[in-house]
Scaffold this motif. Sequence first.
Motif, short mmCIF file in Angstrom:
data_model
loop_
_atom_site.label_atom_id
_atom_site.label_comp_id
_atom_site.label_asym_id
_atom_site.label_seq_id
_atom_site.Cartn_x
_atom_site.Cartn_y
_atom_site.Cartn_z
N ARG A 151 -7.42 -2.24 -2.15
CA ARG A 151 -7.69 -3.27 -1.57
C ARG A 151 -8.06 -4.47 -2.42
O ARG A 151 -7.72 -5.57 -1.94
CB ARG A 151 -8.91 -2.93 -0.54
N ILE A 176 -4.31 -0.39 7.52
CA ILE A 176 -4.49 0.79 6.52
C ILE A 176 -5.71 1.67 7.26
O ILE A 176 -6.86 1.29 7.00
CB ILE A 176 -4.82 0.36 5.12
N TYR A 201 -6.03 5.86 3.36
CA TYR A 201 -6.51 5.01 2.07
C TYR A 201 -6.94 6.00 1.05
O TYR A 201 -6.69 6.08 0.10
CB TYR A 201 -7.45 3.80 2.28
N PHE A 217 0.80 -1.00 -0.17
CA PHE A 217 -0.03 -0.12 -0.14
C PHE A 217 0.86 1.15 -0.20
O PHE A 217 0.76 2.04 -0.63
CB PHE A 217 -0.88 0.10 1.25
#
Length: 121
Positions: free
Chosen positions: A42, A66, A71, A35
């Motif tokens: 995701r 996360i 995000y 990430f």
Amino acid sequence: MRMIPEAIDLVVVHLLEHNFLNETRFAKSYVRGKFRVKKWGRKRLELELKKREISKFNIKEAFKEIPDTDYLNTFHVLAEKKAANIKEPNVYKKRKKLADYLLYRGWESPLVYGKVHELIQ
């Protein structure tokens, strides 16, 4: 390593007892790393973990690493940066290039298409 089966069992048991082989720890570390470094969403992360036969429980636990704000912020920054770099005069082609890029990286469709229409008029 051409070891006898009994030795292999002993080594694996030792690694498990001392937490060197830990599926949860691997999943969390994998999600955090991919990430932050590769800016994967995701969907892509879940797909890659499933390829490695990680359990659904561990995937859910890994996604807790996360924060939602990070995000979404990462998604917006990535989308805006990519949109600025696409040199395409045709609006529809530009939208498609941006959408394809974000979808390939594993971001969710509603996020992607909403952002594409927001950025490219």
